[in-house]
Design a protein around this motif. Sequence first.
Motif, short mmCIF file in Angstrom:
data_model
loop_
_atom_site.label_atom_id
_atom_site.label_comp_id
_atom_site.label_asym_id
_atom_site.label_seq_id
_atom_site.Cartn_x
_atom_site.Cartn_y
_atom_site.Cartn_z
N VAL A 63 0.85 -1.19 0.00
CA VAL A 63 0.00 0.00 0.00
C VAL A 63 0.88 1.24 0.00
CG1 VAL A 63 -1.80 1.28 1.22
CG2 VAL A 63 -1.81 -1.23 1.25
N ARG A 64 0.63 2.14 -0.94
CA ARG A 64 1.40 3.38 -1.03
C ARG A 64 0.46 4.56 -0.80
NH1 ARG A 64 3.06 0.42 -5.70
NH2 ARG A 64 5.13 -0.51 -5.41
N TYR A 65 0.90 5.47 0.04
CA TYR A 65 0.14 6.70 0.32
C TYR A 65 0.93 7.88 -0.22
CZ TYR A 65 -1.67 10.70 2.89
OH TYR A 65 -2.19 11.94 3.22
N MET A 66 0.22 8.79 -0.87
CA MET A 66 0.88 9.99 -1.39
C MET A 66 -0.11 11.16 -1.36
SD MET A 66 0.80 8.20 -5.02
CE MET A 66 1.01 6.75 -4.00
N GLN A 67 0.42 12.35 -1.26
CA GLN A 67 -0.40 13.55 -1.30
C GLN A 67 -0.25 14.23 -2.65
OE1 GLN A 67 1.18 14.56 3.04
NE2 GLN A 67 -0.09 16.21 2.25
N GLU A 68 -1.35 14.73 -3.17
CA GLU A 68 -1.34 15.57 -4.36
C GLU A 68 -1.92 16.92 -3.95
OE1 GLU A 68 -0.76 17.57 -7.28
OE2 GLU A 68 -0.02 15.51 -7.51
N ALA A 69 -1.04 17.88 -3.77
CA ALA A 69 -1.45 19.17 -3.22
C ALA A 69 -2.28 19.98 -4.21
CB ALA A 69 -0.23 19.97 -2.78
N LYS A 70 -2.09 19.79 -5.51
CA LYS A 70 -2.85 20.54 -6.50
C LYS A 70 -4.29 20.05 -6.49
CE LYS A 70 -2.74 22.02 -11.34
NZ LYS A 70 -2.07 21.84 -12.66
N ARG A 71 -5.21 20.93 -6.14
CA ARG A 71 -6.60 20.54 -5.94
C ARG A 71 -7.30 20.19 -7.24
NH1 ARG A 71 -9.84 19.01 -4.16
NH2 ARG A 71 -11.48 20.44 -3.45
N GLY A 72 -8.15 19.17 -7.17
CA GLY A 72 -8.94 18.75 -8.32
C GLY A 72 -8.72 17.28 -8.62
N ILE A 73 -9.81 16.58 -8.90
CA ILE A 73 -9.74 15.14 -9.13
C ILE A 73 -8.87 14.76 -10.33
CG2 ILE A 73 -11.89 15.05 -10.46
CD1 ILE A 73 -10.64 12.43 -7.92
N PRO A 74 -8.84 15.54 -11.44
CA PRO A 74 -7.95 15.14 -12.53
C PRO A 74 -6.48 15.19 -12.13
CG PRO A 74 -8.88 17.31 -12.97
CD PRO A 74 -9.64 16.73 -11.82
N CYS A 75 -6.12 16.09 -11.22
CA CYS A 75 -4.74 16.17 -10.75
C CYS A 75 -4.38 14.93 -9.94
CB CYS A 75 -4.54 17.42 -9.89
SG CYS A 75 -5.06 18.96 -10.70
N ALA A 76 -5.30 14.49 -9.10
CA ALA A 76 -5.08 13.28 -8.31
C ALA A 76 -5.01 12.05 -9.21
CB ALA A 76 -6.18 13.12 -7.27
N ARG A 77 -5.88 11.98 -10.23
CA ARG A 77 -5.86 10.84 -11.14
C ARG A 77 -4.55 10.80 -11.94
NH1 ARG A 77 -11.86 12.37 -12.98
NH2 ARG A 77 -13.07 11.13 -11.48
N ASN A 78 -4.08 11.95 -12.38
CA ASN A 78 -2.81 11.97 -13.12
C ASN A 78 -1.64 11.56 -12.22
OD1 ASN A 78 -3.84 12.69 -15.63
ND2 ASN A 78 -3.67 14.88 -15.24
N ARG A 79 -1.72 11.93 -10.96
CA ARG A 79 -0.68 11.47 -10.01
C ARG A 79 -0.73 9.95 -9.89
NH1 ARG A 79 1.95 13.51 -5.42
NH2 ARG A 79 3.48 11.91 -4.80
N ALA A 80 -1.93 9.38 -9.88
CA ALA A 80 -2.08 7.92 -9.83
C ALA A 80 -1.46 7.27 -11.07
CB ALA A 80 -3.55 7.55 -9.73
N ILE A 81 -1.63 7.90 -12.21
CA ILE A 81 -1.02 7.38 -13.44
C ILE A 81 0.49 7.37 -13.34
CG2 ILE A 81 -0.60 7.94 -15.87
CD1 ILE A 81 -3.52 8.82 -16.07
N GLU A 82 1.07 8.48 -12.90
CA GLU A 82 2.53 8.57 -12.81
C GLU A 82 3.08 7.56 -11.81
OE1 GLU A 82 3.99 10.22 -15.07
OE2 GLU A 82 2.08 11.06 -15.74
N GLU A 83 2.39 7.38 -10.71
CA GLU A 83 2.82 6.39 -9.71
C GLU A 83 2.75 4.99 -10.29
OE1 GLU A 83 4.04 6.73 -6.62
OE2 GLU A 83 4.04 8.92 -6.80
N SER A 84 1.72 4.70 -11.06
CA SER A 84 1.56 3.38 -11.66
C SER A 84 2.67 3.09 -12.65
CB SER A 84 0.19 3.28 -12.34
OG SER A 84 -0.87 3.45 -11.41
N ILE A 85 3.01 4.08 -13.46
CA ILE A 85 4.11 3.91 -14.42
C ILE A 85 5.42 3.70 -13.68
CG2 ILE A 85 5.46 5.06 -16.21
CD1 ILE A 85 2.88 6.50 -17.06
N GLN A 86 5.66 4.52 -12.66
CA GLN A 86 6.91 4.46 -11.91
C GLN A 86 7.14 3.09 -11.29
OE1 GLN A 86 7.33 7.50 -8.90
NE2 GLN A 86 8.91 6.37 -7.80
N HIS A 87 6.05 2.46 -10.83
CA HIS A 87 6.19 1.18 -10.14
C HIS A 87 5.90 -0.02 -11.06
CE1 HIS A 87 6.90 2.99 -6.24
NE2 HIS A 87 5.91 3.82 -6.47
#
Length: 241
Positions: A63-87
């Motif tokens: 389980v990985r926890y991360m914060q996305e400070a830039k508000r808005g659901i598309p910002c959080a989803r894009n962070r999820a994409i980058e994390e998925s690629i990274q791992h």
Amino acid sequence: MHIVNICICTYMREQMLSDCLQSLVAVNVPDEVTVTVSVIDNDASGSSEGCVSRAAEALPFTVRYMQEAKRGIPCARNRAIEESIQHGADFIVFIDDDEIVTADWLVNLYNYNVQKGGRAVVHGKVSQRLPDNLPPSIQGLYKGGKRFSGEALSACATDNVLIPIHLVTELELRFDESNPLAGGTDTIFFTQATSKGVEIFQCNEALVYETIPKQRATLKWLAKRKYRAGITDAWRKSQRG
């Protein structure tokens, strides 16, 4: 072994998130699949970190926890994409923080993708749990169109969906952050995917339950949601000429 990264974007809904994560404890895992879980907290103060840490002790996955400070659901989803690629994930699965998964949800979602050749998007079924004593006039507003398993979709939402990694690597698709609080960016994302030849199929056997809180079961809240949906639908129609 394929890696499936289950991504949950959240914002200040600790109890719902806790229930969602708890439901993953009993989920069945497809053969030859490794599951990881990423929780993207869109609250800059990190209010969900403790909840995730407690849930991680019971979950049989990384389980990985991360914060996305830039508000808005598309910002959080894009962070999820980058994390998925990274791992090194092969598939990204999005569910909402107010949903409870069923035991065979992931097996059905993944296996349907395999049946379709491994490169199709698969959208599961979301069954809503409404508050008690809700007036019939409000209940009726939650009755959307029924999709059948195997139905080809022109777009879908990120409320219960499996995405092959090629959508975000080869096709370089991302969620539009230009108006991050407007809504509808998931529909736009998948509309763009189908325009590039991606197939989307419905799989009702991949079932999750969505909890509808009382504050969202009102005419005022629903009117705002329907208005946003109308704007997104107008955008889709304009793209088709």
